[in-house]
Design a protein around this motif. Structure first.
Motif, PDB file in Angstrom:
ATOM      1  N   ARG A   1       0.766  -1.121   0.015  1.00 34.33           N
ATOM      2  CA  ARG A   1       0.057  -0.041  -0.039  1.00 34.33           C
ATOM      3  C   ARG A   1       0.889   1.354   0.040  1.00 34.33           C
ATOM      4  O   ARG A   1       0.568   2.270  -0.660  1.00 34.33           O
ATOM      5  CB  ARG A   1      -0.682   0.043   1.277  1.00 34.33           C
TER       6      ARG A   1
ATOM      7  N   ALA B   1      -5.039   4.115 -10.073  1.00 30.55           N
ATOM      8  CA  ALA B   1      -5.937   4.144  -8.569  1.00 30.55           C
ATOM      9  C   ALA B   1      -5.815   5.530  -8.069  1.00 30.55           C
ATOM     10  O   ALA B   1      -6.889   5.869  -7.476  1.00 30.55           O
ATOM     11  CB  ALA B   1      -4.987   3.204  -7.740  1.00 30.55           C
ATOM     12  N   GLN B   2      -4.992   6.235  -8.154  1.00 29.24           N
ATOM     13  CA  GLN B   2      -4.893   7.701  -7.445  1.00 29.24           C
ATOM     14  C   GLN B   2      -5.838   8.430  -8.245  1.00 29.24           C
ATOM     15  O   GLN B   2      -6.415   9.406  -7.640  1.00 29.24           O
ATOM     16  CB  GLN B   2      -3.291   8.095  -7.693  1.00 29.24           C
ATOM     17  N   GLU B   3      -5.930   8.568  -9.808  1.00 23.97           N
ATOM     18  CA  GLU B   3      -6.773   9.257 -10.528  1.00 23.97           C
ATOM     19  C   GLU B   3      -8.202   8.982 -10.244  1.00 23.97           C
ATOM     20  O   GLU B   3      -9.254   9.662  -9.812  1.00 23.97           O
ATOM     21  CB  GLU B   3      -6.501   9.062 -11.979  1.00 23.97           C
ATOM     22  N   ALA B   4      -8.333   7.486  -9.944  1.00 20.17           N
ATOM     23  CA  ALA B   4     -10.003   7.004  -9.493  1.00 20.17           C
ATOM     24  C   ALA B   4     -10.135   7.513  -8.074  1.00 20.17           C
ATOM     25  O   ALA B   4     -11.338   8.108  -7.861  1.00 20.17           O
ATOM     26  CB  ALA B   4     -10.070   5.550  -9.643  1.00 20.17           C
ATOM     27  N   ALA B   5      -9.300   7.693  -7.172  1.00 20.57           N
ATOM     28  CA  ALA B   5      -9.487   8.251  -6.109  1.00 20.57           C
ATOM     29  C   ALA B   5      -9.898   9.712  -6.169  1.00 20.57           C
ATOM     30  O   ALA B   5     -10.757  10.222  -5.315  1.00 20.57           O
ATOM     31  CB  ALA B   5      -8.469   7.777  -5.001  1.00 20.57           C
ATOM     32  N   THR B   6      -8.960  10.107  -6.714  1.00 21.19           N
ATOM     33  CA  THR B   6      -9.145  11.762  -6.821  1.00 21.19           C
ATOM     34  C   THR B   6     -10.740  12.194  -7.338  1.00 21.19           C
ATOM     35  O   THR B   6     -11.438  12.981  -7.077  1.00 21.19           O
ATOM     36  CB  THR B   6      -8.098  12.439  -7.871  1.00 21.19           C
ATOM     37  N   GLU B   7     -10.990  11.321  -8.505  1.00 19.66           N
ATOM     38  CA  GLU B   7     -12.139  11.631  -9.101  1.00 19.66           C
ATOM     39  C   GLU B   7     -13.419  11.182  -8.199  1.00 19.66           C
ATOM     40  O   GLU B   7     -14.471  12.075  -8.070  1.00 19.66           O
ATOM     41  CB  GLU B   7     -12.494  10.637 -10.455  1.00 19.66           C
ATOM     42  N   GLN B   8     -13.374  10.434  -7.578  1.00 20.12           N
ATOM     43  CA  GLN B   8     -14.165   9.816  -6.380  1.00 20.12           C
ATOM     44  C   GLN B   8     -14.417  11.152  -5.481  1.00 20.12           C
ATOM     45  O   GLN B   8     -15.733  11.549  -5.133  1.00 20.12           O
ATOM     46  CB  GLN B   8     -13.836   8.698  -5.778  1.00 20.12           C
ATOM     47  N   GLU B   9     -13.347  11.647  -5.045  1.00 17.18           N
ATOM     48  CA  GLU B   9     -13.242  12.668  -3.968  1.00 17.18           C
ATOM     49  C   GLU B   9     -13.884  13.976  -4.493  1.00 17.18           C
ATOM     50  O   GLU B   9     -14.656  14.593  -3.842  1.00 17.18           O
ATOM     51  CB  GLU B   9     -11.852  12.895  -3.463  1.00 17.18           C
TER      52      GLU B   9
ATOM     53  N   GLU C   1     -17.605  13.365  -4.642  1.00  9.76           N
ATOM     54  CA  GLU C   1     -18.267  13.568  -3.432  1.00  9.76           C
ATOM     55  C   GLU C   1     -18.448  15.080  -2.911  1.00  9.76           C
ATOM     56  O   GLU C   1     -19.393  15.545  -2.557  1.00  9.76           O
ATOM     57  CB  GLU C   1     -17.738  12.750  -2.364  1.00  9.76           C
TER      58      GLU C   1
END
Length: 684
Positions: free
Chosen positions: A265, A312-320, A323
């Protein structure tokens, strides 16, 4: 035999068997079996040490390490006996001596020496140093951890059982690291023993082969040396595994994941290092003479990992962002706007540099402590405090927090980042920012957190920032408990009593008193720091008095009379009550000047006498409190309520009790008499 019984007897029987192995010869077949078992157990211990979430989850490791070290040494002794007596020590050792090192004595000695260097010089020394430092730091931190547990307990964040569990964990952690400091010495001693045993086997085998067996010198060297090297390699492989396990245990930080998950991680958290490493490996292909395929494979693997990490980082950023957009789109709904304009009963505002106190990622637990504060207030006062709205306020000065009551600031304090509050009389030798403890006004100093141990050794009480804020908030809630008790809260309390004592509630309300009248009585009790936990007795007393009058003062006095034992209890010291009294002439004068007012009976003394009495009372109360004694003012029952209204705003910490409320005091010690002639008659 039951499984529990087998687990209890298995280890003691195994230890006894190990001791027997030191003196009783073993057949070669049995030795092969035990060597395989030794390697398997060492591999198992290594895997367990990698998958535990925190070191204390494997608290049996130091004792297990000692047993396995003794087991390995017993195998060495048995193998040495077979090598010297029979020239054969089983197929495992023979295979390691011939197949693993190719039958070459020199290769075997070099491999054996390399393993010893890896274990003894690198892993064992490093693990021993880490264990020593960990044990020292853990012992040094024990007083601070105990203070933190006491602070959490006092602030209501944890209960007695949780505090007992956390104290046990602190002691277990100290014992574990102390045991690991000693266990690391076993590993180092085992490495030294392996060198000595191998040398003994080499020299002894040569002597036995030439002197007793009549072998030529070359044959003796080849036969016994290969067996000795095989024995050394067989013993060093499990020893190396246990050394690695020791290093993993002592270097492991507390976390909620296993080591493999943590490593993956954290490496995959940022794609840039992976990308740079991949291109660097590919750039090495440009050097003439180097093989291209290994570096292409290594660099390609790094680039693929970086691509996955970036995705994975881009997906997390898009999700944030999604929201946040959803939250922003919903902020202008009528419901949210209506919620925004409501005034919160309790609020806690923090300056920008105190946000770490509420950020769990940086170890902030202030929100949890504030939530748990409601349980403590309910236990102490008998009311359910409203939720505390915690937010940041960039207009506050740095290092500052403010406590709000119905949108109005009622208290303010400081909590500098990176510091703890040291409270005591001898703080001059500590560097820091002098201040006052916000609740009791004691001399204190904000000192750097790294000086905590030094402050505790000097006798100071050290409190972390979150505990200071929580304690200050609890004091503010206690002082303003009457204002925080709303009509809905009274309804909820009445419903709670009705579940267990329905007759009491049905007789009291609404036939005799309304909820508003009950609320006023409870607020009056809370304003004088009287807990309302015993609502059954309060309601019974109100029910009896309400048949004659609905005036506030008689109702409050009836409730106080029902709670008289509980009212005096907080002020008892060794069942003795320290009291201040009024001069009889002054008491009679006050009785003659009582007048009925809108809020009950009031004292109508002339301004000069009133000012003189309050000044003398405040001075006398302060003199007694300087002796670490909390006095109470005692007067006639009909004077208690109006006298409290007169002196309360000037001397808020002084409780006013009637003679009928001194139940539970075995001794009454007079600390002074208040007069109106500017003189204080203090008892001897």
């Amino acid at each position: 035999m039951p499984v529990k019984r087998m687990s209890q007897l298995g280890v003691p029987i195994g230890v006894v068997a190990i001791v027997v192995m030191l003196v009783v010869p073993l057949p070669a077949a049995v030795l092969d079996l035990l060597i395989a078992l030794n390697i398997t157990i060492a591999l198992l211990v290594l895997m367990v040490s990698m998958f535990v979430h925190r070191p204390l989850d494997f608290s049996a490791f130091p004792a297990l390490l000692l047993v396995l070290t003794l087991f390995r040494l017993a195998l060495n002794v048995s193998a040495t006996r077979l090598v010297l007596l029979d020239g054969f020590a089983g197929k495992v050792i023979d295979t390691f001596g011939h197949f693993v090192v190719g039958g070459s004595l020199i290769v075997g000695l070099i491999v054996f020496a390399i393993l010893l260097v890896i274990q003894f010089v690198v892993i064992t020394n490093g693990a021993g140093r880490v264990a020593e430092v960990g044990a020292r730091f853990t012992l040094d931190a024990m007083p601070g951890k105990q203070m933190a547990i006491d602070a959490d307990l006092n602030s209501g964040l944890i209960d007695e059982d949780q505090a007992r569990t956390r104290r046990a964990e602190v002691h277990a952690e100290a014992d574990f690291y102390g045991a690991m400091d000693g266990a690391s010495k076993f590993v180092k001693g085992d490495a030294i023993a392996a060198i000595i045993i191998t040398l003994v086997n080499l020299i002894g085998g040569f002597a036995v082969g030439v002197g007793q067996m009549g072998m030529p010198m070359g044959e003796a060297v080849t036969t016994y040396s290969l067996l000795s090297v095989g024995d050394g390699l067989v013993s060093q492989i499990p020893a190396l595994l246990l050394s690695v396990a020791t290093g993993l245990i002592v270097t492991r930080s507390t976390n909620d994941r296993d080591m493999g998950s943590d490593i993956i991680r954290q490496i995959m958290a940022n794609p840039m290092p992976l990308r740079v490493a991949g291109f660097g490996a590919l750039a090495l292909c440009l050097i003439p003479g180097l093989p291209k395929l290994p570096f292409i494979l290594g660099g390609g693997l790094m680039l693929v990992a970086s691509a996955r990490a970036g995705a994975a980082q881009e997906a997390a950023t898009e999700q944030e962002q999604t929201e946040q957009a959803q939250i922003a789109a919903a902020t202008d709904t009528p419901e949210l706007l209506a919620a925004e304009i409501q005034v919160d009963p309790l609020g806690l505002e923090l300056s920008g540099d105190l946000i770490d106190l509420v950020d769990p990622r940086s170890g902030g637990d202030l929100l949890d402590r504030v939530k748990s504060l409601r349980r403590k207030i309910a236990t102490d006062l008998g009311i359910v405090a409203p939720p505390v709205r915690t937010r940041d306020n960039l207009q506050l000065p740095s290092q500052t927090y403010a406590i709000m009551l119905f949108g109005i600031e009622v208290a303010r304090g400081e909590a500098p980042p990176g510091t703890v509050l040291a409270i005591g009389d001898f703080l001059g030798s500590l560097s820091g920012q002098p201040t006052r403890e916000p609740v009791f006004g004691l001399d204190a100093k904000w000192i750097p957190a790294e000086l905590r141990s030094q402050a505790e050794l000097s006798g100071a009480t050290v409190v972390d920032r979150a505990s200071v804020i929580t304690t200050h908030l609890a004091e503010v809630v206690t002082q303003h408990a009457a204002q925080l008790l709303g009509r809905e809260d009274v309804r909820m309390l009445v419903d709670v009593v009705k579940r267990t004592h329905p007759v009491v509630v049905e007789e009291l309300t609404p036939t005799q008193l309304t909820l508003g009248e009950i609320q006023r009585v409870l607020q009056e009790l809370l304003s004088e720091n009287v807990a309302i936990r015993d609502l059954v007795r309060i309601f019974e007393a109100l029910s009896l008095r309400a048949t004659r009058t609905k005036e506030l003062d008689p109702l409050v006095e009836a409730a106080r009379q029902a709670l008289s034992g509980a009212i005096a209890a907080p002020y008892l010291v060794d069942k003795a009550l320290h009291v201040l009294t009024l001069d009889p002439q002054l008491e009679q004068q006050i009785l003659e000047t009582l007048r009925a007012g809108e809020h009950g009976m009031t004292v109508a003394l002339d301004p000069e006498s009133s000012h003189q009495m309050i000044t003398n009372l405040a001075q006398l109360s302060a003199n007694v409190e300087n002796q670490n004694i909390r006095p109470v003012l005692v007067c006639a029952p009909q004077l208690r309520a109006p006298l409290r209204r007169l002196v309360g705003p000037i001397v808020p910490r002084l409780a006013v009790l009637s003679y009928q409320e001194l139940i539970g005091a075995e001794q009454i010690r007079s600390e002074g008499v208040v007069t109106v002639d500017a003189h204080l008659a203090v008892s001897a």
